[in-house]
Design a protein around this motif. Structure first.
Motif, PDB file in Angstrom:
ATOM      1  N   ARG A  38      -8.027  -3.038 -29.847  1.00  0.00           N
ATOM      2  CA  ARG A  38      -8.874  -3.742 -31.034  1.00  0.00           C
ATOM      3  C   ARG A  38      -8.216  -3.821 -32.263  1.00  0.00           C
ATOM      4  O   ARG A  38      -7.477  -2.739 -32.481  1.00  0.00           O
ATOM      5  N   HIS A  39      -8.678  -4.328 -33.281  1.00  0.00           N
ATOM      6  CA  HIS A  39      -8.332  -4.404 -34.662  1.00  0.00           C
ATOM      7  C   HIS A  39      -9.820  -4.241 -35.522  1.00  0.00           C
ATOM      8  O   HIS A  39     -10.669  -4.764 -35.079  1.00  0.00           O
ATOM      9  N   VAL A  40      -9.828  -3.109 -36.286  1.00  0.00           N
ATOM     10  CA  VAL A  40     -11.029  -2.849 -36.872  1.00  0.00           C
ATOM     11  C   VAL A  40     -10.661  -2.602 -38.238  1.00  0.00           C
ATOM     12  O   VAL A  40      -9.495  -2.237 -38.830  1.00  0.00           O
ATOM     13  N   THR A  41     -11.802  -2.771 -39.097  1.00  0.00           N
ATOM     14  CA  THR A  41     -11.643  -2.168 -40.474  1.00  0.00           C
ATOM     15  C   THR A  41     -12.385  -0.975 -40.614  1.00  0.00           C
ATOM     16  O   THR A  41     -13.049  -0.428 -39.599  1.00  0.00           O
ATOM     17  N   ALA A  42     -12.197  -0.060 -41.574  1.00  0.00           N
ATOM     18  CA  ALA A  42     -12.809   1.110 -41.509  1.00  0.00           C
ATOM     19  C   ALA A  42     -14.235   0.866 -41.600  1.00  0.00           C
ATOM     20  O   ALA A  42     -15.203   1.633 -40.998  1.00  0.00           O
ATOM     21  N   GLU A  43     -14.890  -0.259 -42.413  1.00  0.00           N
ATOM     22  CA  GLU A  43     -16.143  -0.204 -42.389  1.00  0.00           C
ATOM     23  C   GLU A  43     -16.771  -0.846 -41.100  1.00  0.00           C
ATOM     24  O   GLU A  43     -17.812  -0.469 -40.689  1.00  0.00           O
ATOM     25  N   SER A  44     -15.916  -1.659 -40.229  1.00  0.00           N
ATOM     26  CA  SER A  44     -16.425  -1.966 -38.814  1.00  0.00           C
ATOM     27  C   SER A  44     -16.553  -0.653 -38.122  1.00  0.00           C
ATOM     28  O   SER A  44     -17.627  -1.013 -37.367  1.00  0.00           O
ATOM     29  N   LEU A  45     -15.795  -0.017 -38.012  1.00  0.00           N
ATOM     30  CA  LEU A  45     -15.770   1.174 -37.269  1.00  0.00           C
ATOM     31  C   LEU A  45     -16.783   1.973 -37.582  1.00  0.00           C
ATOM     32  O   LEU A  45     -17.631   2.598 -36.773  1.00  0.00           O
ATOM     33  N   SER A  49     -20.009   2.977 -35.161  1.00  0.00           N
ATOM     34  CA  SER A  49     -20.231   4.607 -35.015  1.00  0.00           C
ATOM     35  C   SER A  49     -21.645   4.853 -35.394  1.00  0.00           C
ATOM     36  O   SER A  49     -22.237   5.528 -34.454  1.00  0.00           O
ATOM     37  N   ALA A  50     -21.864   4.255 -36.239  1.00  0.00           N
ATOM     38  CA  ALA A  50     -23.536   4.246 -36.641  1.00  0.00           C
ATOM     39  C   ALA A  50     -24.562   3.803 -35.685  1.00  0.00           C
ATOM     40  O   ALA A  50     -25.334   4.474 -34.979  1.00  0.00           O
ATOM     41  N   GLN A  51     -23.983   2.657 -34.909  1.00  0.00           N
ATOM     42  CA  GLN A  51     -24.746   2.070 -33.765  1.00  0.00           C
ATOM     43  C   GLN A  51     -24.690   2.817 -32.586  1.00  0.00           C
ATOM     44  O   GLN A  51     -25.767   3.038 -31.789  1.00  0.00           O
ATOM     45  N   SER A  52     -23.844   3.732 -32.446  1.00  0.00           N
ATOM     46  CA  SER A  52     -23.511   4.580 -31.206  1.00  0.00           C
ATOM     47  C   SER A  52     -24.263   5.842 -31.518  1.00  0.00           C
ATOM     48  O   SER A  52     -24.392   6.727 -30.589  1.00  0.00           O
ATOM     49  N   GLY A  53     -24.945   6.088 -32.643  1.00  0.00           N
ATOM     50  CA  GLY A  53     -25.561   7.081 -32.983  1.00  0.00           C
ATOM     51  C   GLY A  53     -24.755   8.488 -33.512  1.00  0.00           C
ATOM     52  O   GLY A  53     -25.462   9.556 -33.591  1.00  0.00           O
ATOM     53  N   GLU A  54     -23.523   8.443 -33.743  1.00  0.00           N
ATOM     54  CA  GLU A  54     -22.623   9.396 -34.356  1.00  0.00           C
ATOM     55  C   GLU A  54     -22.685   9.138 -35.845  1.00  0.00           C
ATOM     56  O   GLU A  54     -22.672   8.304 -36.338  1.00  0.00           O
ATOM     57  N   LYS A  55     -22.972  10.645 -36.184  1.00  0.00           N
ATOM     58  CA  LYS A  55     -23.001  10.396 -37.810  1.00  0.00           C
ATOM     59  C   LYS A  55     -21.556  10.848 -38.374  1.00  0.00           C
ATOM     60  O   LYS A  55     -21.272  12.225 -38.190  1.00  0.00           O
ATOM     61  N   VAL A  56     -21.126   9.894 -38.774  1.00  0.00           N
ATOM     62  CA  VAL A  56     -19.822  10.132 -39.485  1.00  0.00           C
ATOM     63  C   VAL A  56     -19.719   9.264 -40.938  1.00  0.00           C
ATOM     64  O   VAL A  56     -20.219   8.327 -41.003  1.00  0.00           O
ATOM     65  N   SER A  57     -19.228  10.068 -41.797  1.00  0.00           N
ATOM     66  CA  SER A  57     -19.311   9.301 -43.218  1.00  0.00           C
ATOM     67  C   SER A  57     -18.017   8.130 -43.327  1.00  0.00           C
ATOM     68  O   SER A  57     -17.078   8.412 -42.300  1.00  0.00           O
ATOM     69  N   LEU A  58     -18.114   7.424 -44.171  1.00  0.00           N
ATOM     70  CA  LEU A  58     -17.142   6.199 -44.447  1.00  0.00           C
ATOM     71  C   LEU A  58     -15.790   7.085 -44.645  1.00  0.00           C
ATOM     72  O   LEU A  58     -14.693   6.485 -44.171  1.00  0.00           O
ATOM     73  N   ALA A  59     -15.813   8.047 -45.430  1.00  0.00           N
ATOM     74  CA  ALA A  59     -14.655   8.779 -45.890  1.00  0.00           C
ATOM     75  C   ALA A  59     -13.808   9.233 -44.625  1.00  0.00           C
ATOM     76  O   ALA A  59     -12.821   9.172 -44.640  1.00  0.00           O
ATOM     77  N   THR A  60     -14.728   9.920 -43.989  1.00  0.00           N
ATOM     78  CA  THR A  60     -14.069  10.475 -42.531  1.00  0.00           C
ATOM     79  C   THR A  60     -13.518   9.478 -41.975  1.00  0.00           C
ATOM     80  O   THR A  60     -12.441   9.505 -41.152  1.00  0.00           O
TER      81      THR A  60
END
Length: 138
Positions: A38-45, A49-60
């Motif tokens: 897949r091709h992702v941007t940081a924003e799309s990943l 991640s948020a949809q999957s319930g994982e709390k990860v900051s955009l900076a991370t």
């Protein structure tokens, strides 16, 4: 996240010599857990991640994507000066950039011919050639 996605993510991180921290494993599982490149941007990943319930900051997410690239697990494809995509397929291949949807997809590798490249400046070597073909609907 299912066990096979976590297994794939763990194996992928090991290929790059990266320690499987919780956040790396979560993002790796989202990227390679289903076995599809897949091709992702940081924003799309970040959104995935948020949809999957994982709390990860955009900076991370940004830092982790850069670590994945540095480990040779992904390639960064810069479409213009302000837009980067991260590609889990690491062999040399061209891309289509769809201007109307801002989507990056693989282009047929067997249809691309590069007959020559300029010589690299003294003391340098060419590390990679990125081919991005920009498309717009006619």
């Amino acid at each position: 996240m299912n066990n096979s996605a976590l297994e794939r993510g763990t194996e992928w991180l090991a290929q790059g010599g990266l320690r499987p921290t919780r956040q790396r494993l979560s993002l790796a599982s989202l990227l390679v857990g289903d076995g599809v490149d897949r091709h992702v941007t940081a924003e799309s990943l970040f959104a995935l991640s948020a949809q999957s319930g994982e709390k990860v900051s955009l900076a991370t997410v940004y830092n982790t994507l850069r670590a994945f690239c540095a480990a040779g697990l992904m390639n960064e494809v810069v479409v213009d000066g302000s837009k980067s995509y991260f590609d889990t397929r690491i062999d040399d291949h061209p891309h289509f950039y769809w201007e109307d949807t801002a989507e990056l997809t693989d282009a047929p590798k067997d249809q691309l011919e590069i007959s020559g490249l300029p010589d690299a400046p003294e003391g340098t070597e060419i590390s990679r050639v990125d081919v991005v073909i920009r498309l717009r609907r006619a």
